[in-house]
Design a protein around this motif. Structure first.
Motif, PDB file in Angstrom:
ATOM      1  N   PHE A 167      15.210  42.872 -59.127  1.00 32.06           N
ATOM      2  CA  PHE A 167      14.351  42.093 -60.021  1.00 32.06           C
ATOM      3  C   PHE A 167      15.182  41.361 -61.078  1.00 32.06           C
ATOM      4  CE2 PHE A 167      12.172  41.980 -64.149  1.00 32.06           C
ATOM      5  CZ  PHE A 167      11.150  41.093 -63.855  1.00 32.06           C
ATOM      6  N   ALA A 168      16.124  42.065 -61.695  1.00 39.41           N
ATOM      7  CA  ALA A 168      16.947  41.450 -62.739  1.00 39.41           C
ATOM      8  C   ALA A 168      17.798  40.321 -62.174  1.00 39.41           C
ATOM      9  CB  ALA A 168      17.833  42.507 -63.397  1.00 39.41           C
ATOM     10  N   THR A 169      18.384  40.541 -60.995  1.00 39.05           N
ATOM     11  CA  THR A 169      19.224  39.510 -60.380  1.00 39.05           C
ATOM     12  C   THR A 169      18.402  38.279 -60.041  1.00 39.05           C
ATOM     13  OG1 THR A 169      20.677  41.205 -59.444  1.00 39.05           O
ATOM     14  CG2 THR A 169      20.769  39.013 -58.454  1.00 39.05           C
ATOM     15  N   ASN A 170      17.217  38.488 -59.477  1.00 41.00           N
ATOM     16  CA  ASN A 170      16.363  37.365 -59.112  1.00 41.00           C
ATOM     17  C   ASN A 170      15.845  36.634 -60.352  1.00 41.00           C
ATOM     18  OD1 ASN A 170      16.710  38.061 -56.442  1.00 41.00           O
ATOM     19  ND2 ASN A 170      14.825  39.261 -56.327  1.00 41.00           N
ATOM     20  N   LEU A 171      15.591  37.378 -61.414  1.00 39.20           N
ATOM     21  CA  LEU A 171      15.135  36.759 -62.654  1.00 39.20           C
ATOM     22  C   LEU A 171      16.227  35.879 -63.251  1.00 39.20           C
ATOM     23  CD1 LEU A 171      12.747  36.613 -64.601  1.00 39.20           C
ATOM     24  CD2 LEU A 171      13.715  38.560 -65.831  1.00 39.20           C
ATOM     25  N   ARG A 172      17.467  36.352 -63.208  1.00 42.03           N
ATOM     26  CA  ARG A 172      18.585  35.525 -63.699  1.00 42.03           C
ATOM     27  C   ARG A 172      18.735  34.264 -62.849  1.00 42.03           C
ATOM     28  NH1 ARG A 172      21.071  40.711 -64.259  1.00 42.03           N
ATOM     29  NH2 ARG A 172      22.194  40.411 -62.290  1.00 42.03           N
ATOM     30  N   HIS A 173      18.529  34.410 -61.557  1.00 38.99           N
ATOM     31  CA  HIS A 173      18.611  33.253 -60.649  1.00 38.99           C
ATOM     32  C   HIS A 173      17.565  32.203 -61.028  1.00 38.99           C
ATOM     33  CE1 HIS A 173      19.050  30.957 -56.929  1.00 38.99           C
ATOM     34  NE2 HIS A 173      17.735  31.043 -56.765  1.00 38.99           N
ATOM     35  N   PHE A 230      17.515  27.605 -63.424  1.00 41.30           N
ATOM     36  CA  PHE A 230      16.951  26.284 -63.189  1.00 41.30           C
ATOM     37  C   PHE A 230      16.359  25.675 -64.463  1.00 41.30           C
ATOM     38  CE2 PHE A 230      16.741  28.372 -59.021  1.00 41.30           C
ATOM     39  CZ  PHE A 230      17.364  27.422 -58.235  1.00 41.30           C
ATOM     40  N   TYR A 231      16.523  26.352 -65.589  1.00 41.99           N
ATOM     41  CA  TYR A 231      15.951  25.880 -66.851  1.00 41.99           C
ATOM     42  C   TYR A 231      17.059  25.708 -67.888  1.00 41.99           C
ATOM     43  CZ  TYR A 231      11.470  26.824 -64.707  1.00 41.99           C
ATOM     44  OH  TYR A 231      10.390  26.799 -63.861  1.00 41.99           O
ATOM     45  N   PRO A 232      16.808  24.924 -68.938  1.00 38.71           N
ATOM     46  CA  PRO A 232      17.863  24.623 -69.916  1.00 38.71           C
ATOM     47  C   PRO A 232      18.495  25.850 -70.543  1.00 38.71           C
ATOM     48  CG  PRO A 232      15.971  23.183 -70.253  1.00 38.71           C
ATOM     49  CD  PRO A 232      15.564  24.195 -69.238  1.00 38.71           C
ATOM     50  N   SER A 233      17.698  26.896 -70.803  1.00 41.94           N
ATOM     51  CA  SER A 233      18.221  28.094 -71.447  1.00 41.94           C
ATOM     52  C   SER A 233      17.217  29.222 -71.291  1.00 41.94           C
ATOM     53  CB  SER A 233      18.495  27.838 -72.934  1.00 41.94           C
ATOM     54  OG  SER A 233      17.276  27.592 -73.622  1.00 41.94           O
ATOM     55  N   VAL A 234      17.707  30.454 -71.536  1.00 45.49           N
ATOM     56  CA  VAL A 234      16.807  31.615 -71.531  1.00 45.49           C
ATOM     57  C   VAL A 234      15.820  31.496 -72.687  1.00 45.49           C
ATOM     58  CG1 VAL A 234      16.692  34.119 -71.811  1.00 45.49           C
ATOM     59  CG2 VAL A 234      18.484  33.114 -70.384  1.00 45.49           C
ATOM     60  N   ASN A 273       9.055  37.898 -76.231  1.00 48.41           N
ATOM     61  CA  ASN A 273      10.142  38.186 -77.155  1.00 48.41           C
ATOM     62  C   ASN A 273      11.481  38.120 -76.424  1.00 48.41           C
ATOM     63  OD1 ASN A 273      12.049  40.487 -78.330  1.00 48.41           O
ATOM     64  ND2 ASN A 273      10.808  39.646 -80.012  1.00 48.41           N
ATOM     65  N   ARG A 274      12.463  37.446 -77.060  1.00 51.52           N
ATOM     66  CA  ARG A 274      13.767  37.243 -76.405  1.00 51.52           C
ATOM     67  C   ARG A 274      14.460  38.584 -76.159  1.00 51.52           C
ATOM     68  NH1 ARG A 274      17.934  33.326 -76.364  1.00 51.52           N
ATOM     69  NH2 ARG A 274      19.591  34.178 -75.060  1.00 51.52           N
ATOM     70  N   THR A 275      14.399  39.501 -77.115  1.00 49.69           N
ATOM     71  CA  THR A 275      15.047  40.806 -76.937  1.00 49.69           C
ATOM     72  C   THR A 275      14.431  41.575 -75.779  1.00 49.69           C
ATOM     73  OG1 THR A 275      15.550  40.902 -79.298  1.00 49.69           O
ATOM     74  CG2 THR A 275      15.630  42.972 -78.075  1.00 49.69           C
ATOM     75  N   GLN A 276      13.127  41.521 -75.708  1.00 50.01           N
ATOM     76  CA  GLN A 276      12.424  42.178 -74.617  1.00 50.01           C
ATOM     77  C   GLN A 276      12.823  41.576 -73.271  1.00 50.01           C
ATOM     78  OE1 GLN A 276       8.196  41.840 -75.015  1.00 50.01           O
ATOM     79  NE2 GLN A 276       7.741  42.938 -73.131  1.00 50.01           N
ATOM     80  N   PHE A 277      12.906  40.233 -73.225  1.00 52.09           N
ATOM     81  CA  PHE A 277      13.257  39.553 -71.976  1.00 52.09           C
ATOM     82  C   PHE A 277      14.696  39.859 -71.575  1.00 52.09           C
ATOM     83  CE2 PHE A 277      14.185  35.829 -69.273  1.00 52.09           C
ATOM     84  CZ  PHE A 277      13.059  35.834 -68.452  1.00 52.09           C
ATOM     85  N   ASN A 278      15.591  39.977 -72.551  1.00 47.83           N
ATOM     86  CA  ASN A 278      16.984  40.307 -72.249  1.00 47.83           C
ATOM     87  C   ASN A 278      17.104  41.672 -71.563  1.00 47.83           C
ATOM     88  OD1 ASN A 278      18.037  37.929 -73.219  1.00 47.83           O
ATOM     89  ND2 ASN A 278      18.506  38.735 -75.252  1.00 47.83           N
ATOM     90  N   TYR A 306      14.994  42.823 -69.421  1.00 52.08           N
ATOM     91  CA  TYR A 306      14.683  42.599 -68.007  1.00 52.08           C
ATOM     92  C   TYR A 306      15.900  42.015 -67.284  1.00 52.08           C
ATOM     93  CZ  TYR A 306       9.943  42.691 -70.019  1.00 52.08           C
ATOM     94  OH  TYR A 306       8.812  43.019 -70.701  1.00 52.08           O
ATOM     95  N   LEU A 307      16.576  41.074 -67.959  1.00 50.14           N
ATOM     96  CA  LEU A 307      17.746  40.430 -67.343  1.00 50.14           C
ATOM     97  C   LEU A 307      18.887  41.422 -67.142  1.00 50.14           C
ATOM     98  CD1 LEU A 307      17.831  37.069 -69.359  1.00 50.14           C
ATOM     99  CD2 LEU A 307      17.061  37.382 -67.016  1.00 50.14           C
ATOM    100  N   ALA A 308      18.991  42.406 -68.025  1.00 49.81           N
ATOM    101  CA  ALA A 308      20.071  43.395 -67.955  1.00 49.81           C
ATOM    102  C   ALA A 308      19.698  44.612 -67.118  1.00 49.81           C
ATOM    103  CB  ALA A 308      20.453  43.834 -69.368  1.00 49.81           C
TER     104      ALA A 308
END
Length: 282
Positions: free
Chosen positions: A18-24, A28-32, A42-47, A49-51
């Motif tokens: 899930f994390a790898t696919n989310l980073r992928h 396609f967007y300018p930034s996280v 929330n950016r911290t919450q989303f990070n 998921y990415l980690a």
């Protein structure tokens, strides 16, 4: 025991797909940050998921999947399989351009070296299609953008007889140089209800002066008559006083003295010169 609406910490029973696919998908967007602002997360919450240090609740997972246009099942696929699926989806959404687009681009690339000397401003002259018997003077600007040569054109045309009305038309088009002939194709930028083609003789002198040829188009009146006229471009330079150049545009009587007599003669259409209507070269 945690409720279904709460976030859970990923343990040994959860892999990092899930994390790898989310980073992928974020790639396609300018930034996280852009993704987080758009989703409303929330950016911290989303990070987390990415980690791969946290998993979204079912509600948040639905919001994330809706934003990226994937299903919950797809975003948990093995990364290689997920990337192939996304690639196939993008290819279906982005059909190959029509064959003629490539042909036009090829002609523009081939034309660019020869067209470079013709970049700049011109006054155009031809017998008006909407005001028969009069000569139209417009302003043409040839310019280069992204390696291709285009042109803009401004024309001021008189309104119906007896009414002091002047209509202003603006055109945009592409220029080509093919086998010692210059081809200009344009359309009226606002109405887009016509296409005009001009074919001109090039100049073989170091300095561009006058270019002559033929123009084929339709009148701006209600009848939309199809007409052909002899046509002249008169070189003004690479830099001009635009206010004065535009102010000089309009429709004139041939014998008014406002148009150079040699130009009037060059665009005279009364003597076709044979079974076909030929352009006059200078």
């Amino acid at each position: 025991m945690m409720g279904s609406g709460q976030e859970r910490t990923i343990g040994e029973d959860v892999d990092g797909a899930f994390a790898t696919n989310l980073r992928h998908l974020c790639g396609f967007y300018p930034s996280v940050a852009h993704v987080c602002r758009t989703i409303g997360i929330n950016r911290t919450q989303f990070n987390r998921y990415l980690a791969a240090s946290g998993r979204p609740s079912r509600h948040m997972l639905t919001r994330i999947c809706d934003f990226f246009g994937v299903s919950a099942a797809e975003i948990h696929l093995p990364p290689e399989e997920f990337e192939r699926l996304q690639l196939n989806a993008r290819q279906r959404k982005e059909p190959s351009p029509a064959p003629y687009v490539g042909v036009v681009e090829m002609l523009q690339r081939a034309s660019r070296p020869e067209m470079h000397k013709y970049l700049g401003y011109y006054h155009e002259y031809y017998c008006s299609m909407s005001s028969p018997g009069k000569i139209l003077r417009g302003l043409v600007h040839m310019f280069e953008r992204d390696g291709q040569v285009y042109f803009r054109k401004i024309e001021h045309v008189c309104g119906p007889p007896g009414l002091p009305v002047t209509f202003k038309f603006r055109y945009i088009g592409a220029a080509f140089f093919l086998n010692d002939r210059i081809f200009l194709v344009d359309t009226e930028s606002l109405t887009q209800n016509e296409i005009t083609e001009m074919i001109l003789f090039p100049t073989f002198k170091n300095k561009v002066g006058r270019l002559s040829g033929l123009l084929l188009g339709v009148s701006s009146g209600d009848y939309r008559r199809i007409a052909c006229s002899r046509f002249v471009l008169d070189w003004l330079g690479t830099r001009v006083n635009l206010r004065n150049a535009v102010k000089a545009c309009g429709v004139f009587d041939p014998d008014s003295g406002a148009i150079d007599p040699s130009v009037v003669a060059a665009i005279d259409n009364t003597s076709p010169g044979g079974p076909l209507f030929y352009a006059r070269d200078f």
